[in-house]
Design a protein around this motif. Structure first.
Motif, PDB file in Angstrom:
ATOM      1  N   GLU A 234       9.733  -7.727  -9.823  1.00  0.00           N
ATOM      2  CA  GLU A 234       8.985  -6.473  -9.952  1.00  0.00           C
ATOM      3  C   GLU A 234       8.025  -6.545 -11.136  1.00  0.00           C
ATOM      4  O   GLU A 234       6.889  -6.078 -11.049  1.00  0.00           O
ATOM      5  N   THR A 235       8.459  -7.159 -12.236  1.00  0.00           N
ATOM      6  CA  THR A 235       7.601  -7.301 -13.422  1.00  0.00           C
ATOM      7  C   THR A 235       6.372  -8.134 -13.092  1.00  0.00           C
ATOM      8  O   THR A 235       5.246  -7.776 -13.471  1.00  0.00           O
TER       9      THR A 235
ATOM     10  N   ILE B  18       4.026  -6.045 -10.864  1.00  0.00           N
ATOM     11  CA  ILE B  18       3.281  -5.044 -11.639  1.00  0.00           C
ATOM     12  C   ILE B  18       2.164  -5.718 -12.423  1.00  0.00           C
ATOM     13  O   ILE B  18       1.027  -5.218 -12.457  1.00  0.00           O
TER      14      ILE B  18
ATOM     15  N   SER C 217      11.276   2.986 -11.531  1.00  0.00           N
ATOM     16  CA  SER C 217      11.028   1.698 -10.894  1.00  0.00           C
ATOM     17  C   SER C 217       9.706   1.798 -10.128  1.00  0.00           C
ATOM     18  O   SER C 217       9.208   2.893  -9.856  1.00  0.00           O
TER      19      SER C 217
ATOM     20  N   THR D 222       7.285   1.653 -16.719  1.00  0.00           N
ATOM     21  CA  THR D 222       8.486   0.968 -16.248  1.00  0.00           C
ATOM     22  C   THR D 222       9.762   1.530 -16.876  1.00  0.00           C
ATOM     23  O   THR D 222      10.841   1.365 -16.322  1.00  0.00           O
TER      24      THR D 222
END
Length: 183
Positions: free
Chosen positions: A3-4, A7, A67, A63
């Motif tokens: 997810e990081t 993003i 989420s 963040t």
């Protein structure tokens, strides 16, 4: 892709990250939007608006607060509700003016909604069409998407206790609608 990483890619406007976002969250977003907006063509328009907003506003995503999934769902919910307000489409929903639904016990609601057979599922789907969009969204997020009360509260910009009481009232209303459909 984590997810990081996703993003970070979105912040760099990477087409690969944008495609991954659509692949990862697109079905869920469309399911939420179509349950609110109902007309497929309108839902497709809102769906496109959601991802345009996600890609252009990714810098606003915190963040620490939510989420990516929850943040995108909040955008989808808000875009769908805004669309409905702008269009002011004439729709008639079930209104329990006699407050008969409030008189139903939790046990009676569980009895009506609790048996997961084909007939019950079909009745629930039919009854959902008679609920206002915000109530349909609550049911969808809690039962179909299995989101927590906290996550729904984050999406709808509410608090978990309010979501729980609204969900309880909506379940009773669904039960009342199902009883009407059966008679």
């Amino acid at each position: 892709m984590t997810e990081t990483d996703l993003i970070e890619g979105l912040r760099k406007q990477s087409p690969k990250a944008q495609q991954e976002t659509i692949d990862r969250y697109g079905r869920e977003v469309f399911a939420l939007v179509v349950r609110l907006v109902a007309v497929t063509e309108n839902a497709e328009e809102v769906y496109q608006d959601v991802f345009m907003k996600v890609f252009s506003c990714i810098g606003q995503h915190d963040t620490e607060r939510a989420s990516l999934r929850t943040w995108i769902s909040r955008i989808a919910y808000n875009e769908a509700v805004s669309f409905l307000r702008r269009k002011r489409l004439p729709v008639v929903y079930f209104e329990d003016r006699s407050h008969e639904a409030d008189k139903l016990s939790d046990a009676e609601v569980d009895e009506t909604l609790g048996h997961a057979n084909a007939e019950t599922v079909q009745l629930i789907r039919a009854a959902l069409k008679h609920l206002p969009p915000e109530e349909r969204a609550l049911v969808t997020m809690f039962y179909y998407e299995e989101r927590s009360l906290k996550e729904i509260a984050d999406i709808t910009e509410s608090i978990p206790t309010t979501v729980a009481s609204r969900l309880s009232r909506t379940r009773k209303k669904l039960c009342r609608i199902i009883k009407m459909l059966q008679s």
